[in-house]
Design a protein around this motif. Structure first.
Motif, PDB file in Angstrom:
ATOM      1  N   ARG A   7       0.825  -1.209   0.000  1.00  0.00           N
ATOM      2  CA  ARG A   7       0.000   0.000   0.000  1.00  0.00           C
ATOM      3  C   ARG A   7       0.859   1.258   0.000  1.00  0.00           C
ATOM      4  NH1 ARG A   7      -5.108  -1.324   3.994  1.00  0.00           N
ATOM      5  NH2 ARG A   7      -5.946  -2.972   2.692  1.00  0.00           N
ATOM      6  N   PHE A   8       1.897   1.272   0.834  1.00  0.00           N
ATOM      7  CA  PHE A   8       2.786   2.430   0.885  1.00  0.00           C
ATOM      8  C   PHE A   8       3.459   2.637  -0.471  1.00  0.00           C
ATOM      9  CE2 PHE A   8       6.387   5.042   1.713  1.00  0.00           C
ATOM     10  CZ  PHE A   8       6.004   5.873   2.738  1.00  0.00           C
ATOM     11  N   SER A   9       3.914   1.548  -1.063  1.00  0.00           N
ATOM     12  CA  SER A   9       4.568   1.640  -2.372  1.00  0.00           C
ATOM     13  C   SER A   9       3.600   2.131  -3.437  1.00  0.00           C
ATOM     14  CB  SER A   9       5.133   0.281  -2.774  1.00  0.00           C
ATOM     15  OG  SER A   9       6.121  -0.129  -1.862  1.00  0.00           O
ATOM     16  N   PHE A  10       2.355   1.662  -3.368  1.00  0.00           N
ATOM     17  CA  PHE A  10       1.340   2.087  -4.342  1.00  0.00           C
ATOM     18  C   PHE A  10       1.082   3.591  -4.229  1.00  0.00           C
ATOM     19  CE2 PHE A  10      -3.139   2.798  -5.500  1.00  0.00           C
ATOM     20  CZ  PHE A  10      -3.099   2.379  -6.821  1.00  0.00           C
ATOM     21  N   VAL A  11       0.794   4.058  -3.017  1.00  0.00           N
ATOM     22  CA  VAL A  11       0.519   5.489  -2.812  1.00  0.00           C
ATOM     23  C   VAL A  11       1.762   6.311  -3.123  1.00  0.00           C
ATOM     24  CG1 VAL A  11      -0.037   7.261  -1.085  1.00  0.00           C
ATOM     25  CG2 VAL A  11      -1.326   5.112  -1.135  1.00  0.00           C
ATOM     26  N   GLY A  12       2.908   5.868  -2.605  1.00  0.00           N
ATOM     27  CA  GLY A  12       4.157   6.586  -2.881  1.00  0.00           C
ATOM     28  C   GLY A  12       4.488   6.611  -4.353  1.00  0.00           C
ATOM     29  N   GLY A  13       4.211   5.490  -5.029  1.00  0.00           N
ATOM     30  CA  GLY A  13       4.443   5.435  -6.472  1.00  0.00           C
ATOM     31  C   GLY A  13       3.553   6.407  -7.226  1.00  0.00           C
ATOM     32  N   LEU A  14       2.273   6.458  -6.836  1.00  0.00           N
ATOM     33  CA  LEU A  14       1.364   7.422  -7.475  1.00  0.00           C
ATOM     34  C   LEU A  14       1.826   8.858  -7.231  1.00  0.00           C
ATOM     35  CD1 LEU A  14      -2.207   5.971  -6.786  1.00  0.00           C
ATOM     36  CD2 LEU A  14      -0.992   6.087  -8.969  1.00  0.00           C
ATOM     37  N   ALA A  15       2.179   9.158  -5.988  1.00  0.00           N
ATOM     38  CA  ALA A  15       2.636  10.516  -5.665  1.00  0.00           C
ATOM     39  C   ALA A  15       3.926  10.839  -6.406  1.00  0.00           C
ATOM     40  CB  ALA A  15       2.823  10.660  -4.159  1.00  0.00           C
ATOM     41  N   THR A  16       4.825   9.859  -6.493  1.00  0.00           N
ATOM     42  CA  THR A  16       6.088  10.075  -7.195  1.00  0.00           C
ATOM     43  C   THR A  16       5.848  10.272  -8.688  1.00  0.00           C
ATOM     44  OG1 THR A  16       7.301   8.801  -5.544  1.00  0.00           O
ATOM     45  CG2 THR A  16       8.359   9.081  -7.686  1.00  0.00           C
ATOM     46  N   LEU A  17       4.986   9.450  -9.269  1.00  0.00           N
ATOM     47  CA  LEU A  17       4.660   9.628 -10.691  1.00  0.00           C
ATOM     48  C   LEU A  17       4.027  10.992 -10.947  1.00  0.00           C
ATOM     49  CD1 LEU A  17       3.317   6.098 -11.684  1.00  0.00           C
ATOM     50  CD2 LEU A  17       5.466   7.172 -12.416  1.00  0.00           C
ATOM     51  N   LEU A  18       3.142  11.410 -10.055  1.00  0.00           N
ATOM     52  CA  LEU A  18       2.530  12.725 -10.178  1.00  0.00           C
ATOM     53  C   LEU A  18       3.600  13.812 -10.074  1.00  0.00           C
ATOM     54  CD1 LEU A  18      -0.059  14.396 -10.457  1.00  0.00           C
ATOM     55  CD2 LEU A  18      -0.252  14.326  -7.958  1.00  0.00           C
ATOM     56  N   HIS A  19       4.495  13.674  -9.095  1.00  0.00           N
ATOM     57  CA  HIS A  19       5.597  14.620  -8.923  1.00  0.00           C
ATOM     58  C   HIS A  19       6.420  14.690 -10.212  1.00  0.00           C
ATOM     59  CE1 HIS A  19       8.998  16.101  -6.047  1.00  0.00           C
ATOM     60  NE2 HIS A  19       9.125  16.640  -7.239  1.00  0.00           N
ATOM     61  N   PHE A  49       0.017  12.399   1.456  1.00  0.00           N
ATOM     62  CA  PHE A  49      -0.484  12.405   2.828  1.00  0.00           C
ATOM     63  C   PHE A  49      -1.846  11.738   2.932  1.00  0.00           C
ATOM     64  CE2 PHE A  49      -3.096  14.195   6.200  1.00  0.00           C
ATOM     65  CZ  PHE A  49      -2.390  13.717   7.290  1.00  0.00           C
ATOM     66  N   MET A  50      -2.764  12.140   2.092  1.00  0.00           N
ATOM     67  CA  MET A  50      -4.116  11.574   2.177  1.00  0.00           C
ATOM     68  C   MET A  50      -4.104  10.079   1.874  1.00  0.00           C
ATOM     69  SD  MET A  50      -5.750  14.013   3.396  1.00  0.00           S
ATOM     70  CE  MET A  50      -7.311  13.188   3.480  1.00  0.00           C
ATOM     71  N   GLY A  51      -3.310   9.661   0.922  1.00  0.00           N
ATOM     72  CA  GLY A  51      -3.219   8.238   0.598  1.00  0.00           C
ATOM     73  C   GLY A  51      -2.600   7.428   1.717  1.00  0.00           C
ATOM     74  N   HIS A  52      -1.528   7.932   2.308  1.00  0.00           N
ATOM     75  CA  HIS A  52      -0.888   7.201   3.402  1.00  0.00           C
ATOM     76  C   HIS A  52      -1.753   7.191   4.648  1.00  0.00           C
ATOM     77  CE1 HIS A  52       2.572   6.459   1.071  1.00  0.00           C
ATOM     78  NE2 HIS A  52       3.102   7.665   1.163  1.00  0.00           N
ATOM     79  N   TYR A  53      -2.390   8.310   4.930  1.00  0.00           N
ATOM     80  CA  TYR A  53      -3.221   8.378   6.136  1.00  0.00           C
ATOM     81  C   TYR A  53      -4.412   7.425   6.040  1.00  0.00           C
ATOM     82  CZ  TYR A  53      -5.768  10.154  10.131  1.00  0.00           C
ATOM     83  OH  TYR A  53      -6.426  10.240  11.335  1.00  0.00           O
ATOM     84  N   GLY A  54      -5.073   7.407   4.910  1.00  0.00           N
ATOM     85  CA  GLY A  54      -6.290   6.622   4.793  1.00  0.00           C
ATOM     86  C   GLY A  54      -6.127   5.230   4.200  1.00  0.00           C
ATOM     87  N   PHE A  55      -5.032   4.974   3.478  1.00  0.00           N
ATOM     88  CA  PHE A  55      -4.892   3.702   2.782  1.00  0.00           C
ATOM     89  C   PHE A  55      -3.654   2.921   3.231  1.00  0.00           C
ATOM     90  CE2 PHE A  55      -3.527   1.308  -1.097  1.00  0.00           C
ATOM     91  CZ  PHE A  55      -4.586   0.413  -1.138  1.00  0.00           C
ATOM     92  N   SER A  56      -2.508   3.550   3.280  1.00  0.00           N
ATOM     93  CA  SER A  56      -1.281   2.832   3.643  1.00  0.00           C
ATOM     94  C   SER A  56      -1.291   2.386   5.102  1.00  0.00           C
ATOM     95  CB  SER A  56      -0.050   3.709   3.409  1.00  0.00           C
ATOM     96  OG  SER A  56       0.059   4.085   2.066  1.00  0.00           O
ATOM     97  N   PHE A  57      -1.817   3.236   5.969  1.00  0.00           N
ATOM     98  CA  PHE A  57      -1.824   2.959   7.406  1.00  0.00           C
ATOM     99  C   PHE A  57      -3.232   3.114   7.970  1.00  0.00           C
ATOM    100  CE2 PHE A  57       2.274   4.772   6.199  1.00  0.00           C
ATOM    101  CZ  PHE A  57       3.129   3.744   6.565  1.00  0.00           C
ATOM    102  N   PRO A  58      -4.202   2.346   7.482  1.00  0.00           N
ATOM    103  CA  PRO A  58      -5.596   2.548   7.891  1.00  0.00           C
ATOM    104  C   PRO A  58      -5.888   2.122   9.328  1.00  0.00           C
ATOM    105  CG  PRO A  58      -5.441   0.591   6.544  1.00  0.00           C
ATOM    106  CD  PRO A  58      -4.081   1.248   6.534  1.00  0.00           C
ATOM    107  N   ASP A  59      -5.019   1.311   9.928  1.00  0.00           N
ATOM    108  CA  ASP A  59      -5.301   0.781  11.257  1.00  0.00           C
ATOM    109  C   ASP A  59      -4.653   1.571  12.391  1.00  0.00           C
ATOM    110  OD1 ASP A  59      -2.786   0.043  10.464  1.00  0.00           O
ATOM    111  OD2 ASP A  59      -2.922  -2.021  11.195  1.00  0.00           O
ATOM    112  N   ALA A 109      12.097   9.577  -1.864  1.00  0.00           N
ATOM    113  CA  ALA A 109      11.058   8.573  -1.635  1.00  0.00           C
ATOM    114  C   ALA A 109      11.536   7.481  -0.683  1.00  0.00           C
ATOM    115  CB  ALA A 109      10.607   7.966  -2.960  1.00  0.00           C
ATOM    116  N   VAL A 110      12.767   7.057  -0.805  1.00  0.00           N
ATOM    117  CA  VAL A 110      13.315   6.031   0.092  1.00  0.00           C
ATOM    118  C   VAL A 110      13.332   6.555   1.528  1.00  0.00           C
ATOM    119  CG1 VAL A 110      15.403   4.728   0.687  1.00  0.00           C
ATOM    120  CG2 VAL A 110      14.643   4.852  -1.696  1.00  0.00           C
ATOM    121  N   PHE A 111      13.823   7.772   1.717  1.00  0.00           N
ATOM    122  CA  PHE A 111      13.819   8.368   3.056  1.00  0.00           C
ATOM    123  C   PHE A 111      12.398   8.466   3.604  1.00  0.00           C
ATOM    124  CE2 PHE A 111      12.811  12.181   5.438  1.00  0.00           C
ATOM    125  CZ  PHE A 111      13.543  11.952   6.598  1.00  0.00           C
TER     126      PHE A 111
END
Length: 145
Positions: A7-19, A49-59, A109-111
Motif C-alpha cells: 500500500r505504501f509503495s502504491f501510494v508513494g508510487g502514485l505521488a512520485t509519478l505525479l511529482h 499524505f491523504m493516501g498514506h493516512y487513509g490507505f497505507s496505514f488505515p489501522d 522517496a526512500v527516506f
C-alpha cells in the motif's frame, strides 16, 4: 506487514509519478527546474499524505492533525534531500535536468518511506513502548511533535 509495504509503495508510487509528471511538464514548458520541483512537490505531498493516512496505514489511531504535523516534518526533510540532490546534480554534473529530477525524487522517496513507517503514521503508544524498551529519551521528544 507485506500489505502495508504494498500500500505504501502504491501510494508513494502514485505521488512520485505525479511529482515526476508535473515536474517534467513544467520543465519542458520552460520553468526553472528548482521552481518546477517545488510546485510538483506540493501537489504530490497532498496526494501522498491523504493516501498514506487513509490507505497505507488505515489501522493507526493517530489523529489526522498529529499525522499531518509529523508528515510535514518527514516530507519537508525529504523535500530538502530532493532539492539538495537536484541542485547538486544541476550544478556539478552534466546530467539533463529531468534525469536529476528522477534521481533526487527516488532518494527522497526512500527516506520518506522509512520515516513515515517508523514515525509519521506510528501510534504514540508504539513510540513510547519503543522508548521504554530502548531506555533512550530521544523517541519521546519526536513522538510529541
Amino acid at each position: 506487514m507485506r500489505h502495508q509495504i504494498f500500500r505504501f509503495s502504491f501510494v508513494g508510487g502514485l505521488a512520485t509519478l505525479l511529482h515526476m509528471a508535473v515536474g517534467s511538464t513544467l520543465i519542458h514548458a520552460g520553468w526553472r527546474p528548482l521552481l518546477a520541483n517545488v510546485v510538483s512537490f506540493v501537489i504530490a505531498f497532498l496526494v501522498s499524505f491523504m493516501g498514506h493516512y487513509g490507505f497505507s496505514f488505515p489501522d493507526h489511531s493517530v489523529p489526522i492533525a498529529a499525522s499531518l504535523r509529523r508528515f510535514i516534518v518527514v516530507a519537508g526533510t525529504g523535500f530538502l534531500i530532493n532539492e539538495t540532490i537536484l541542485a547538486g546534480l544541476l550544478e556539478f554534473s552534466s546530467f539533463p535536468a529531468i534525469f536529476g529530477l528522477i534521481i533526487s525524487t527516488i532518494a527522497a522517496a526512500v527516506f520518506t518511506f522509512f520515516a513515515s513507517r517508523n514515525w509519521a503514521f506510528r501510534n504514540s503508544g508504539d513510540l513510547l513502548a519503543t522508548e521504554e524498551i530502548s531506555g533512550s529519551g530521544e523517541v519521546q521528544g519526536i513522538g510529541n511533535v
